[in-house]
Design a protein around this motif. Structure first.
Motif, mmCIF file in Angstrom:
data_model
loop_
_atom_site.group_PDB
_atom_site.id
_atom_site.type_symbol
_atom_site.label_atom_id
_atom_site.label_comp_id
_atom_site.label_asym_id
_atom_site.label_seq_id
_atom_site.Cartn_x
_atom_site.Cartn_y
_atom_site.Cartn_z
ATOM 1 N N VAL A 47 0.835 -1.205 0.000
ATOM 2 C CA VAL A 47 0.000 0.000 0.000
ATOM 3 C C VAL A 47 0.868 1.252 0.000
ATOM 4 C CG1 VAL A 47 -1.657 1.358 1.343
ATOM 5 C CG2 VAL A 47 -1.974 -1.097 1.096
ATOM 6 N N LEU A 48 1.840 1.318 0.906
ATOM 7 C CA LEU A 48 2.659 2.521 1.046
ATOM 8 C C LEU A 48 3.544 2.765 -0.175
ATOM 9 C CD1 LEU A 48 3.688 2.161 4.805
ATOM 10 C CD2 LEU A 48 1.785 3.457 3.829
ATOM 11 N N ARG A 49 3.923 1.693 -0.859
ATOM 12 C CA ARG A 49 4.738 1.816 -2.063
ATOM 13 C C ARG A 49 3.994 2.558 -3.160
ATOM 14 N NH1 ARG A 49 4.993 -3.775 -4.626
ATOM 15 N NH2 ARG A 49 2.824 -3.142 -4.948
ATOM 16 N N GLY A 50 2.674 2.417 -3.167
ATOM 17 C CA GLY A 50 1.859 3.056 -4.194
ATOM 18 C C GLY A 50 1.308 2.039 -5.171
ATOM 19 N N PRO A 51 0.218 2.382 -5.853
ATOM 20 C CA PRO A 51 -0.446 1.433 -6.743
ATOM 21 C C PRO A 51 0.355 1.132 -8.000
ATOM 22 C CG PRO A 51 -1.444 3.597 -6.941
ATOM 23 C CD PRO A 51 -0.459 3.695 -5.812
ATOM 24 N N ARG A 52 0.178 -0.072 -8.503
ATOM 25 C CA ARG A 52 0.767 -0.459 -9.779
ATOM 26 C C ARG A 52 -0.237 -0.217 -10.898
ATOM 27 N NH1 ARG A 52 5.341 -0.005 -7.693
ATOM 28 N NH2 ARG A 52 6.646 -1.816 -7.250
ATOM 29 N N VAL A 53 0.257 -0.127 -12.109
ATOM 30 C CA VAL A 53 -0.597 0.116 -13.272
ATOM 31 C C VAL A 53 -1.110 -1.203 -13.827
ATOM 32 C CG1 VAL A 53 -0.698 1.024 -15.628
ATOM 33 C CG2 VAL A 53 0.579 2.256 -13.862
ATOM 34 N N LYS A 54 -2.405 -1.251 -14.055
ATOM 35 C CA LYS A 54 -3.050 -2.398 -14.683
ATOM 36 C C LYS A 54 -3.658 -1.913 -15.986
ATOM 37 C CE LYS A 54 -6.634 -5.860 -13.714
ATOM 38 N NZ LYS A 54 -7.652 -6.288 -12.717
ATOM 39 N N ARG A 55 -3.553 -2.693 -17.044
ATOM 40 C CA ARG A 55 -4.075 -2.288 -18.356
ATOM 41 C C ARG A 55 -5.154 -3.269 -18.805
ATOM 42 N NH1 ARG A 55 -0.788 1.720 -20.459
ATOM 43 N NH2 ARG A 55 1.172 1.980 -19.303
ATOM 44 N N ALA A 240 -17.287 -7.877 0.728
ATOM 45 C CA ALA A 240 -17.360 -7.220 -0.577
ATOM 46 C C ALA A 240 -18.107 -8.082 -1.583
ATOM 47 C CB ALA A 240 -15.953 -6.905 -1.089
ATOM 48 N N ALA A 241 -17.853 -9.388 -1.559
ATOM 49 C CA ALA A 241 -18.519 -10.292 -2.497
ATOM 50 C C ALA A 241 -20.018 -10.376 -2.218
ATOM 51 C CB ALA A 241 -17.890 -11.677 -2.416
ATOM 52 N N ALA A 242 -20.395 -10.258 -0.946
ATOM 53 C CA ALA A 242 -21.814 -10.340 -0.590
ATOM 54 C C ALA A 242 -22.571 -9.079 -0.964
ATOM 55 C CB ALA A 242 -21.951 -10.615 0.907
ATOM 56 N N ALA A 243 -21.884 -7.933 -0.962
ATOM 57 C CA ALA A 243 -22.566 -6.650 -1.127
ATOM 58 C C ALA A 243 -22.464 -6.063 -2.531
ATOM 59 C CB ALA A 243 -22.005 -5.645 -0.122
ATOM 60 N N ASN A 244 -21.621 -6.636 -3.391
ATOM 61 C CA ASN A 244 -21.371 -6.041 -4.703
ATOM 62 C C ASN A 244 -21.511 -7.075 -5.818
ATOM 63 O OD1 ASN A 244 -20.133 -3.178 -4.037
ATOM 64 N ND2 ASN A 244 -19.227 -4.619 -2.596
ATOM 65 N N PRO A 245 -22.085 -6.670 -6.952
ATOM 66 C CA PRO A 245 -22.233 -7.620 -8.058
ATOM 67 C C PRO A 245 -20.895 -8.055 -8.646
ATOM 68 C CG PRO A 245 -22.861 -5.403 -8.751
ATOM 69 C CD PRO A 245 -22.664 -5.345 -7.271
ATOM 70 N N THR A 246 -19.923 -7.147 -8.638
ATOM 71 C CA THR A 246 -18.563 -7.460 -9.089
ATOM 72 C C THR A 246 -17.599 -6.871 -8.071
ATOM 73 O OG1 THR A 246 -19.157 -7.446 -11.443
ATOM 74 C CG2 THR A 246 -16.842 -7.064 -10.907
ATOM 75 N N VAL A 247 -16.622 -7.653 -7.633
ATOM 76 C CA VAL A 247 -15.668 -7.177 -6.635
ATOM 77 C C VAL A 247 -14.460 -6.521 -7.295
ATOM 78 C CG1 VAL A 247 -14.111 -7.904 -4.779
ATOM 79 C CG2 VAL A 247 -16.410 -8.854 -4.922
ATOM 80 N N ALA A 248 -14.028 -7.038 -8.424
ATOM 81 C CA ALA A 248 -12.894 -6.460 -9.141
ATOM 82 C C ALA A 248 -12.901 -6.975 -10.572
ATOM 83 C CB ALA A 248 -11.577 -6.809 -8.457
ATOM 84 N N GLY A 249 -12.394 -6.141 -11.482
ATOM 85 C CA GLY A 249 -12.254 -6.568 -12.862
ATOM 86 C C GLY A 249 -13.442 -6.200 -13.739
ATOM 87 N N VAL A 273 -4.151 -7.724 1.432
ATOM 88 C CA VAL A 273 -3.697 -9.108 1.302
ATOM 89 C C VAL A 273 -4.510 -9.759 0.190
ATOM 90 C CG1 VAL A 273 -3.473 -11.351 2.418
ATOM 91 C CG2 VAL A 273 -3.059 -9.255 3.738
ATOM 92 N N GLY A 274 -3.839 -10.142 -0.877
ATOM 93 C CA GLY A 274 -4.517 -10.790 -1.997
ATOM 94 C C GLY A 274 -5.335 -9.862 -2.851
ATOM 95 N N ALA A 275 -5.202 -8.553 -2.645
ATOM 96 C CA ALA A 275 -5.956 -7.572 -3.435
ATOM 97 C C ALA A 275 -5.086 -6.342 -3.651
ATOM 98 C CB ALA A 275 -7.257 -7.187 -2.726
ATOM 99 N N PRO A 276 -4.012 -6.475 -4.427
ATOM 100 C CA PRO A 276 -3.073 -5.360 -4.586
ATOM 101 C C PRO A 276 -3.734 -4.131 -5.200
ATOM 102 C CG PRO A 276 -2.664 -7.082 -6.220
ATOM 103 C CD PRO A 276 -3.643 -7.636 -5.245
ATOM 104 N N SER A 277 -3.269 -2.968 -4.768
ATOM 105 C CA SER A 277 -3.834 -1.709 -5.253
ATOM 106 C C SER A 277 -3.467 -1.494 -6.716
ATOM 107 C CB SER A 277 -3.329 -0.546 -4.408
ATOM 108 O OG SER A 277 -1.909 -0.480 -4.434
ATOM 109 N N ASP A 278 -4.313 -0.723 -7.391
ATOM 110 C CA ASP A 278 -4.034 -0.473 -8.800
ATOM 111 C C ASP A 278 -4.581 0.865 -9.271
ATOM 112 O OD1 ASP A 278 -6.690 -0.647 -10.245
ATOM 113 O OD2 ASP A 278 -6.689 -2.664 -9.418
ATOM 114 N N ILE A 279 -3.970 1.342 -10.328
ATOM 115 C CA ILE A 279 -4.525 2.369 -11.201
ATOM 116 C C ILE A 279 -4.710 1.666 -12.534
ATOM 117 C CG2 ILE A 279 -4.020 4.487 -12.481
ATOM 118 C CD1 ILE A 279 -2.388 5.331 -9.951
ATOM 119 N N THR A 280 -5.915 1.686 -13.063
ATOM 120 C CA THR A 280 -6.195 0.936 -14.284
ATOM 121 C C THR A 280 -6.256 1.865 -15.480
ATOM 122 O OG1 THR A 280 -7.470 -0.699 -13.048
ATOM 123 C CG2 THR A 280 -7.781 -0.656 -15.440
ATOM 124 N N VAL A 281 -5.529 1.511 -16.511
ATOM 125 C CA VAL A 281 -5.655 2.218 -17.783
ATOM 126 C C VAL A 281 -6.599 1.408 -18.662
ATOM 127 C CG1 VAL A 281 -4.488 3.069 -19.844
ATOM 128 C CG2 VAL A 281 -3.365 3.230 -17.603
#
Length: 289
Positions: A47-55, A240-249, A273-281
């Motif tokens: 988290v402290l390192r900062g988000p990685r880029v996802k495309r 998150a899975a119970a409350a949202n139609p899609t959790v990620a992606g 944990v198991g959900a790395p931060s991202d900025i998505t292009v």
């Protein structure tokens, strides 16, 4: 005196030490604790390192060929606050700028605190080079949403408060977060999307994935959301899975696609944990011949 039972230890023999089973259980417990500390430590570093880029490439049937390859940098859930401050905001801005997007979409939960306390932390947003658009998340309504809307406008972002703008190749719309309903500032899809030319592609910024159902009814082509943090860490992933139609992606709902970012920051413990931060292009792809 009675003779000792055959095989019995002498009365003055030392008491037996810890059993092998107890020893093994202690070793296993120690290893589990070490692994847990290591996992949390790595998650905090991430988290402290900062988000990685996802495309991610998203085809849109209504997108004109001239817009093929159009890039939208999606960032959500930055959660500026006492831990993630100005330096973190600077990392986020630098990462976004490095992707050279056509536009930036900030889809809510920018802050956890007032403009008075966190205005300086948000100041690096002024350095975003591409045209940037903002919608509120639920945490803005815990932090003074009206003041934050004005602050991001002052920093050069364009708030989309139940509004849309016609970009050269598609409509870009935004709705307020559901939490705004308690202040009479909830989402208004009719205001944001009514009377538009449905022959044009439409991209909607809406903080919570659950808003996809209204988006489908209003013939949105792509909704960009955050809110879930991808689960962040157990048991948040279950909630998150119970409350949202899609959790990620990226997923499709009828003719509407929904993309959910895992977010750039973290809420509560600055750990993932198991959900790395991202900025998505998001790279839009035209499907027309």
């Amino acid at each position: 005196p009675e003779p000792a039972h055959p095989g019995a230890p002498p009365e003055d023999a030392p008491a037996p030490g810890p059993s092998r089973r107890l020893f093994v259980s202690r070793v296993v417990a120690g290893a589990a604790a070490t692994a847990a500390v290591g996992t949390v430590g790595y998650g905090t570093y991430g988290v402290l390192r900062g988000p990685r880029v996802k495309r991610v490439t998203v085809p849109l049937a209504k997108l004109p060929r001239a817009a093929h390859g159009y890039r939208i940098a999606v960032v959500s859930d930055i959660h500026l606050g006492p831990v993630l401050g100005r330096d973190f905001a600077q990392k986020v801005v630098d990462t976004i700028n490095s992707t050279q997007p056509d536009i930036v979409a900030v889809v809510g939960d920018l802050v956890d605190g007032s403009v008075k306390n966190l205005g300086p932390a948000a100041a690096p947003l002024r350095q975003l080079r591409a045209p940037s658009y903002f919608v509120t998340g639920n945490h803005e309504y815990f932090s003074g949403a009206e003041q934050w809307v004005e602050e991001v406008r002052r920093l050069g972002l364009h708030p989309l408060e139940n509004a849309r703008t016609e970009l050269p190749y598609f409509d870009l719309a935004g709705v307020n977060d559901i939490a705004g309903e308690s202040e009479g500032q909830g989402p208004d899809f009719g205001r944001a999307l009514g009377d538009r030319d449905t022959a044009r592609a439409c991209v909607l910024l809406a903080h919570q994935p659950v808003q996809i159902h209204e988006a489908v009814r209003h013939h949105v082509d792509l909704q960009l959301s955050g809110h879930t943090h991808g689960g962040q860490l157990w048991p948040g992933n279950l909630l998150a899975a119970a409350a949202n139609p899609t959790v990620a992606g990226l997923e499709r709902y009828g003719d509407t696609q929904l993309y959910v970012s895992r977010g750039a920051g973290a809420w509560g413990p600055p750990t993932r944990v198991g959900a790395p931060s991202d900025i998505t292009v998001i790279e839009l792809a035209a499907t027309r011949a």
